[in-house]
Write a protein that holds these residues in place. Structure first.
Motif, PDB file in Angstrom:
ATOM      1  N   ARG A 353       0.833  -1.203   0.000  1.00  0.00           N
ATOM      2  CA  ARG A 353       0.000   0.000   0.000  1.00  0.00           C
ATOM      3  C   ARG A 353       0.876   1.266   0.000  1.00  0.00           C
ATOM      4  O   ARG A 353       0.611   2.228  -0.701  1.00  0.00           O
ATOM      5  CB  ARG A 353      -0.894  -0.017   1.254  1.00  0.00           C
ATOM      6  CG  ARG A 353      -2.306   0.434   1.012  1.00  0.00           C
ATOM      7  CD  ARG A 353      -3.320  -0.166   1.980  1.00  0.00           C
ATOM      8  NE  ARG A 353      -2.967  -0.042   3.380  1.00  0.00           N
ATOM      9  CZ  ARG A 353      -3.165   1.052   4.129  1.00  0.00           C
ATOM     10  NH1 ARG A 353      -3.712   2.121   3.597  1.00  0.00           N
ATOM     11  NH2 ARG A 353      -2.825   1.062   5.407  1.00  0.00           N
ATOM     12  N   GLU A 400      -0.608   8.254   7.047  1.00  0.00           N
ATOM     13  CA  GLU A 400      -1.454   9.442   6.924  1.00  0.00           C
ATOM     14  C   GLU A 400      -1.119  10.108   5.579  1.00  0.00           C
ATOM     15  O   GLU A 400      -2.013  10.523   4.834  1.00  0.00           O
ATOM     16  CB  GLU A 400      -1.108  10.388   8.073  1.00  0.00           C
ATOM     17  CG  GLU A 400      -2.234  11.277   8.520  1.00  0.00           C
ATOM     18  CD  GLU A 400      -1.746  12.154   9.668  1.00  0.00           C
ATOM     19  OE1 GLU A 400      -0.887  11.706  10.459  1.00  0.00           O
ATOM     20  OE2 GLU A 400      -2.218  13.295   9.748  1.00  0.00           O
ATOM     21  N   LYS A 403      -2.743   8.207   2.840  1.00  0.00           N
ATOM     22  CA  LYS A 403      -4.177   8.531   2.724  1.00  0.00           C
ATOM     23  C   LYS A 403      -4.339   9.815   1.902  1.00  0.00           C
ATOM     24  O   LYS A 403      -5.149   9.887   0.988  1.00  0.00           O
ATOM     25  CB  LYS A 403      -4.751   8.715   4.140  1.00  0.00           C
ATOM     26  CG  LYS A 403      -6.257   8.768   4.201  1.00  0.00           C
ATOM     27  CD  LYS A 403      -6.762   8.942   5.616  1.00  0.00           C
ATOM     28  CE  LYS A 403      -6.626  10.400   6.038  1.00  0.00           C
ATOM     29  NZ  LYS A 403      -6.783  10.641   7.472  1.00  0.00           N
ATOM     30  N   TRP A 404      -3.505  10.809   2.204  1.00  0.00           N
ATOM     31  CA  TRP A 404      -3.607  12.079   1.467  1.00  0.00           C
ATOM     32  C   TRP A 404      -3.262  11.893  -0.005  1.00  0.00           C
ATOM     33  O   TRP A 404      -3.910  12.450  -0.878  1.00  0.00           O
ATOM     34  CB  TRP A 404      -2.667  13.115   2.087  1.00  0.00           C
ATOM     35  CG  TRP A 404      -3.170  13.624   3.407  1.00  0.00           C
ATOM     36  CD1 TRP A 404      -4.451  13.545   3.881  1.00  0.00           C
ATOM     37  CD2 TRP A 404      -2.416  14.262   4.416  1.00  0.00           C
ATOM     38  NE1 TRP A 404      -4.529  14.102   5.124  1.00  0.00           N
ATOM     39  CE2 TRP A 404      -3.289  14.554   5.483  1.00  0.00           C
ATOM     40  CE3 TRP A 404      -1.070  14.628   4.532  1.00  0.00           C
ATOM     41  CZ2 TRP A 404      -2.873  15.198   6.633  1.00  0.00           C
ATOM     42  CZ3 TRP A 404      -0.655  15.265   5.677  1.00  0.00           C
ATOM     43  CH2 TRP A 404      -1.548  15.544   6.727  1.00  0.00           C
ATOM     44  N   ASN A 406      -3.685   9.359  -1.837  1.00  0.00           N
ATOM     45  CA  ASN A 406      -4.833   8.740  -2.517  1.00  0.00           C
ATOM     46  C   ASN A 406      -5.985   9.738  -2.690  1.00  0.00           C
ATOM     47  O   ASN A 406      -6.641   9.761  -3.734  1.00  0.00           O
ATOM     48  CB  ASN A 406      -5.293   7.488  -1.764  1.00  0.00           C
ATOM     49  CG  ASN A 406      -4.261   6.372  -1.895  1.00  0.00           C
ATOM     50  OD1 ASN A 406      -3.623   6.228  -2.943  1.00  0.00           O
ATOM     51  ND2 ASN A 406      -4.062   5.603  -0.838  1.00  0.00           N
ATOM     52  N   LEU A 407      -6.214  10.580  -1.664  1.00  0.00           N
ATOM     53  CA  LEU A 407      -7.305  11.568  -1.759  1.00  0.00           C
ATOM     54  C   LEU A 407      -6.979  12.656  -2.784  1.00  0.00           C
ATOM     55  O   LEU A 407      -7.853  13.090  -3.542  1.00  0.00           O
ATOM     56  CB  LEU A 407      -7.576  12.201  -0.385  1.00  0.00           C
ATOM     57  CG  LEU A 407      -8.257  11.263   0.625  1.00  0.00           C
ATOM     58  CD1 LEU A 407      -8.294  11.896   2.009  1.00  0.00           C
ATOM     59  CD2 LEU A 407      -9.679  10.911   0.155  1.00  0.00           C
TER      60      LEU A 407
END
Ligand code: AMP
Ligand code: ZN
Length: 499
Positions: A353, A400, A403-404, A406-407
């Motif tokens: 990931r 974290e 996550k960003w 991907n966003l």
């Protein structure tokens, strides 16, 4: 950012680094003896057999620590020795290398060479940085003899029948034998009596600085006390202080070396130089397998080579070196880490990931402004590492960032050009420079591709079996075997290993 502002920030980060010191049992601000320089010594392997994953863990923890110091801009002299003489078997009857040499009918130096080469090859696979100096015990016999002479002259060692012992009780009259391990002298007696095969010591807790070589002992040197060989603890005292000074910043090793090895190192250095040698003692915790310490002697271990092929009863498949590194870095170096197939499978998913997000990084387009707070996030990454090298917290922060990424990629968040650069440089610095994970794997390594291909063949074989097409199912199994890939049918389906 101006270069002076950048310098100020780096200085600030350097000054807030704290290290858990086993000597004081506290986290302390790290202040090197000389500004900008770090001297670090780590006990290396005893090269009489292949390193197992437990050994790799300890060395990897210090590789990460070395990498972080370099990242902060320190000039580091990192000394990690090779023990090629003097490490006695647990019953203290013989030297581990000599024993192995006799068993394999090889010269001791052939044993040393064989396992030193293995050690280097394994560490290279795991992307270790080489130390600055890698001294050997046999290369420092003269220095060890000189140290023994100094300790005798200072009244803290005595010769009996060709061997020289450190006088622990005498030392303890003015110093504290137990200062590091927090054992009192009575405990030390209890613990050493069992192993003590030597009747010529004054007290059972005395330890050998020099041992007389019996006729069958093949590693032997001339000394003022006759032909013999040096005690294991002495080499580390001699080599650390030779290359780093009588007093130096950091000494590391696995927790199991705290007593007696490191306790003896302190005593010897004090007896020679009248100064406590190490400012920060650091100890890495153990890697366990099935809840028990991985160890050479018990056979409860996994070898790195078995990880790369999947050829071990504890493994369902092979794993890449970076996945193993990621698995180890997910635990704090002072915590026990238990190895299991499930845990490393989970680490593989997490690692993938992280790598998938890093692949996206290069294709992100910046916007006019950021909806994500990169600068503060970067500070949190440094705070984690500055808190006694807390890699699991660092990894949580990196996720974290994942996550960003991907966003931002799916246009649910935006990032400015400047922040995007900062995000990229921070991720690259921590993932590759500090944690030492490898980019090659980021592109989807060959082990993943192999996994995919073999899984496909396994499912075709299952279909063939359902259709009772035994010829085809056997052909798949046999031809894979001819290529060195063995299928194993079990309750949980078919797994494979590489022979
Ligand atoms: P040795 O070659 O036995 O002297 O060990 C080399 C290093 O590996 C030492 O720092 C040991 O403390 C460390 N070590 C040995 N077993 C383990 C283990 N199961 N987990 C972590 N470190 C270990
Ligand atoms: Zn040592």
């Amino acid at each position: 950012m101006t270069s002076s502002k950048k310098r100020d920030i780096t200085t600030f980060i350097m000054q807030t680094l704290t290290i858990y010191n086993s000597l004081t049992t506290q986290k302390e601000k790290f202040k090197p003896l000389k500004d900008g320089y770090v001297g670090m010594y780590v006990c290396g392997p005893t090269v009489y057999s292949n390193v197992h994953l437990g050994n790799v863990r300890t060395f990897m923890s210090f590789d990460m620590i070395y990498r972080y110091f370099l990242h902060l801009g320190y000039k580091v002299r990192y000394v990690r020795n090779i023990t090629d003489a003097g490490h006695l078997t647990d019953d203290a009857s013989e030297d581990k290398i000599s024993t192995k040499a006799r068993l394999e009918q090889l010269e001791p130096m052939e044993i040393v060479q064989k396992y030193t080469v293995d050690f280097h090859q394994i560490l290279e696979k795991f992307n270790f940085l080489p130390p600055s100096i890698e001294p050997t015990a046999t290369g420092h016999i003269l220095e060890q003899i000189k140290a023994i002479q100094t300790i005798i002259a200072n009244g803290l060692a005595y010769e009996v029948n060709g061997s020289v012992y450190f006088d622990v009780l005498k030392y303890n009259e003015t110093e504290n034998y137990g200062v590091l391990s927090k054992r009192n002298i009575e405990d030390a007696i209890e613990n050493t009596r069992v192993l003590d095969g030597q009747s010529d010591k004054k007290n059972p807790q005395d330890f050998a600085l020099w041992k007389k070589a019996e006729p069958e002992h093949i590693q032997r040197w001339e000394s003022p006390w006759g032909v013999g060989f040096p005690g294991w603890h002495l080499e580390c005292t001699v080599m650390s202080t030779k290359y780093l000074g009588e007093e130096f910043d950091i000494h590391g090793g696995g927790m199991d070396l705290k007593f007696p090895h490191h306790e003896c190192e302190i005593a010897q250095a004090q007896a020679c130089n009248h100064v406590s040698p190490v400012r920060y003692w650091m100890h890495g915790n153990m890697l366990t397998l099935n809840g028990k310490k991985m160890a050479k002697s018990t056979g409860n271990n996994i070898l790195p080579g078995e990880i790369f092929t999947g050829n071990n009863k504890n493994l369902s498949k092979s794993f890449s070196a970076s996945v193993v590194r990621f698995f180890m870095m997910q635990a704090h170096y002072r915590s026990v880490l238990d190895f299991s197939n499930d845990a490393i499978l989970a680490a593989e998913k997490g690692f993938q990931r992280l790598m998938d997000a890093i692949k996206l990084l290069d294709n992100l387009s910046p916007s006019n402004n950021s909806t994500v707070a990169i600068e503060k996030w970067k500070d949190r990454c440094y705070e984690a590492m500055n808190d006694d090298f807390n890699t699991p917290i660092l990894i949580a922060h990196l996720f974290e960032g994942v996550k960003w990424i991907n966003l931002i990629h799916s246009q649910k968040e935006t990032i400015s050009k400047e922040d995007l650069e900062l995000l990229k440089s921070t991720i690259n610095a921590f993932v590759f420079d500090v944690l030492g994970l490898e980019k090659e794997s980021a592109a989807g390594n060959n082990s993943d591709k192999l996994d995919g291909v073999v899984e496909l063949l396994i499912s075709l074989r299952n279909q063939a079996r359902e259709n009772k097409d035994w010829a085809l199912s056997d052909k798949i199994r046999d031809e894979l075997l001819a290529l060195g890939i063995q299928l194993k049918d079990g309750k949980e389906g078919t797994k494979y290993s590489i022979n």
